[in-house]
Design a protein around this motif. Sequence first.
Motif, PDB file in Angstrom:
ATOM      1  N   LYS A   1      -3.069  -3.784   7.135  1.00 28.74           N
ATOM      2  CA  LYS A   1      -2.105  -2.771   6.753  1.00 28.74           C
ATOM      3  C   LYS A   1      -0.857  -3.457   6.192  1.00 28.74           C
ATOM      4  O   LYS A   1      -0.336  -4.401   6.785  1.00 28.74           O
ATOM      5  N   VAL A   2      -0.387  -2.980   5.062  1.00 25.73           N
ATOM      6  CA  VAL A   2       0.918  -3.367   4.537  1.00 25.73           C
ATOM      7  C   VAL A   2       1.738  -2.084   4.528  1.00 25.73           C
ATOM      8  O   VAL A   2       1.490  -1.195   3.724  1.00 25.73           O
ATOM      9  N   GLY A   3       2.658  -1.982   5.469  1.00 24.78           N
ATOM     10  CA  GLY A   3       3.317  -0.700   5.691  1.00 24.78           C
ATOM     11  C   GLY A   3       2.289   0.280   6.230  1.00 24.78           C
ATOM     12  O   GLY A   3       1.596  -0.005   7.216  1.00 24.78           O
ATOM     13  N   ILE A   4       2.138   1.409   5.558  1.00 18.44           N
ATOM     14  CA  ILE A   4       1.147   2.404   5.985  1.00 18.44           C
ATOM     15  C   ILE A   4      -0.127   2.337   5.147  1.00 18.44           C
ATOM     16  O   ILE A   4      -1.040   3.144   5.329  1.00 18.44           O
ATOM     17  N   TYR A   5      -0.216   1.338   4.258  1.00 19.36           N
ATOM     18  CA  TYR A   5      -1.315   1.310   3.303  1.00 19.36           C
ATOM     19  C   TYR A   5      -2.396   0.297   3.705  1.00 19.36           C
ATOM     20  O   TYR A   5      -2.091  -0.821   4.123  1.00 19.36           O
TER      21      TYR A   5
ATOM     22  N   TRP B   1      -1.329  -8.507  -1.902  1.00 21.04           N
ATOM     23  CA  TRP B   1      -2.065  -7.460  -1.202  1.00 21.04           C
ATOM     24  C   TRP B   1      -2.084  -6.220  -2.071  1.00 21.04           C
ATOM     25  O   TRP B   1      -1.062  -5.824  -2.635  1.00 21.04           O
ATOM     26  N   SER B   2      -3.276  -5.631  -2.212  1.00 17.73           N
ATOM     27  CA  SER B   2      -3.461  -4.478  -3.088  1.00 17.73           C
ATOM     28  C   SER B   2      -4.157  -3.352  -2.332  1.00 17.73           C
ATOM     29  O   SER B   2      -5.020  -3.597  -1.476  1.00 17.73           O
ATOM     30  N   THR B   3      -3.766  -2.103  -2.643  1.00 23.05           N
ATOM     31  CA  THR B   3      -4.367  -0.942  -1.981  1.00 23.05           C
ATOM     32  C   THR B   3      -5.033  -0.032  -3.005  1.00 23.05           C
ATOM     33  O   THR B   3      -4.630   0.012  -4.174  1.00 23.05           O
ATOM     34  N   THR B   4      -6.052   0.697  -2.575  1.00 25.72           N
ATOM     35  CA  THR B   4      -6.668   1.745  -3.389  1.00 25.72           C
ATOM     36  C   THR B   4      -6.392   3.115  -2.768  1.00 25.72           C
ATOM     37  O   THR B   4      -7.121   4.072  -3.007  1.00 25.72           O
ATOM     38  N   ASP B   5      -5.321   3.199  -1.979  1.00 24.16           N
ATOM     39  CA  ASP B   5      -4.966   4.473  -1.337  1.00 24.16           C
ATOM     40  C   ASP B   5      -4.381   5.472  -2.327  1.00 24.16           C
ATOM     41  O   ASP B   5      -4.424   6.677  -2.098  1.00 24.16           O
TER      42      ASP B   5
ATOM     43  N   LYS C   1       2.215  -5.805  -2.124  1.00 28.75           N
ATOM     44  CA  LYS C   1       2.989  -7.006  -1.835  1.00 28.75           C
ATOM     45  C   LYS C   1       2.532  -8.094  -2.787  1.00 28.75           C
ATOM     46  O   LYS C   1       1.356  -8.432  -2.845  1.00 28.75           O
ATOM     47  N   PHE C   2       3.482  -8.652  -3.572  1.00 21.40           N
ATOM     48  CA  PHE C   2       3.100  -9.627  -4.579  1.00 21.40           C
ATOM     49  C   PHE C   2       4.309 -10.455  -4.989  1.00 21.40           C
ATOM     50  O   PHE C   2       5.458 -10.058  -4.775  1.00 21.40           O
ATOM     51  N   THR C   3       4.027 -11.611  -5.581  1.00 21.34           N
ATOM     52  CA  THR C   3       5.066 -12.525  -6.051  1.00 21.34           C
ATOM     53  C   THR C   3       5.044 -12.589  -7.564  1.00 21.34           C
ATOM     54  O   THR C   3       3.969 -12.630  -8.174  1.00 21.34           O
TER      55      THR C   3
ATOM     56  N   THR D   1       7.676  -6.045  -1.736  1.00 20.20           N
ATOM     57  CA  THR D   1       6.822  -5.341  -0.786  1.00 20.20           C
ATOM     58  C   THR D   1       7.129  -3.847  -0.857  1.00 20.20           C
ATOM     59  O   THR D   1       8.286  -3.448  -0.726  1.00 20.20           O
ATOM     60  N   LEU D   2       6.098  -3.049  -1.100  1.00 20.50           N
ATOM     61  CA  LEU D   2       6.286  -1.602  -1.151  1.00 20.50           C
ATOM     62  C   LEU D   2       6.500  -1.080   0.265  1.00 20.50           C
ATOM     63  O   LEU D   2       5.619  -1.165   1.108  1.00 20.50           O
TER      64      LEU D   2
END
Length: 225
Positions: free
Chosen positions: A129-133, A151-155, A176-178, A189-190
């Motif tokens: 989980k990154v935050g709620i994702y 870190w990537s989400t498909t939410d 989350k990315f640089t 970071t979202l």
Amino acid sequence: MFKSIKTGVLAAILISAAVIAQAQKKITEGILTYGIEYSLTAEQEPMAAVLPKETIVRFKDNLSKVELSQGPALIKILGDKTTKTGLLLIDVPIAQKQFAVKMSKEDMDKSKEGAPKFSDFKATGEKQKVGIYDAEKYTYKDSNGAAYELWSTTDFDLPEGYKEDDFKDVKGTLVKFTMFQNGVKSTLTLKNLKEEKIAPLSLEIPKGYELKTMDEIKAMQGGGQ
């Protein structure tokens, strides 16, 4: 008076260019909140105190708006993610001055000059989980050989055009990315995505703003007026 505006403009352009997407639930308008961490060189350290630690991006379809305060100025950058053009607005209430700068795609691209290119994106299968994702970890490299992770989400999915070219091989929305902008390395970071109605956005210059070029704005900064 305009001495500290340069770093504010830098940060605003950085954020306005950094929203990236290709995912599932389509969200066409809302508010994105990002936390920002910087990796500054010794020469960049003097700007650390004035760089924002968080920023808010409002978006509606292909248009977005970033707002932040920088010294005596309120800075806004509006961008069109499809045409890759933008409008920079600078309000300096103490001086009763308002300036506008139209930014072409070429102007927007200049902020990336000299930055390393990213490639070799690989999904690791690692999830967290990154935050709620729900997100998956990717590794990648830059043209100087340095290694990174994101870190990537498909939410959820954002409007078309929010994908940075360097990250086109990543599936989903980066949470989350640089990246580098104007030579500054930062990790975004979202923290929150709020889906809500946004007032119409426009790249038209508002009444009362004096049209300037970016070189003229930089000259003001350099003069410390």
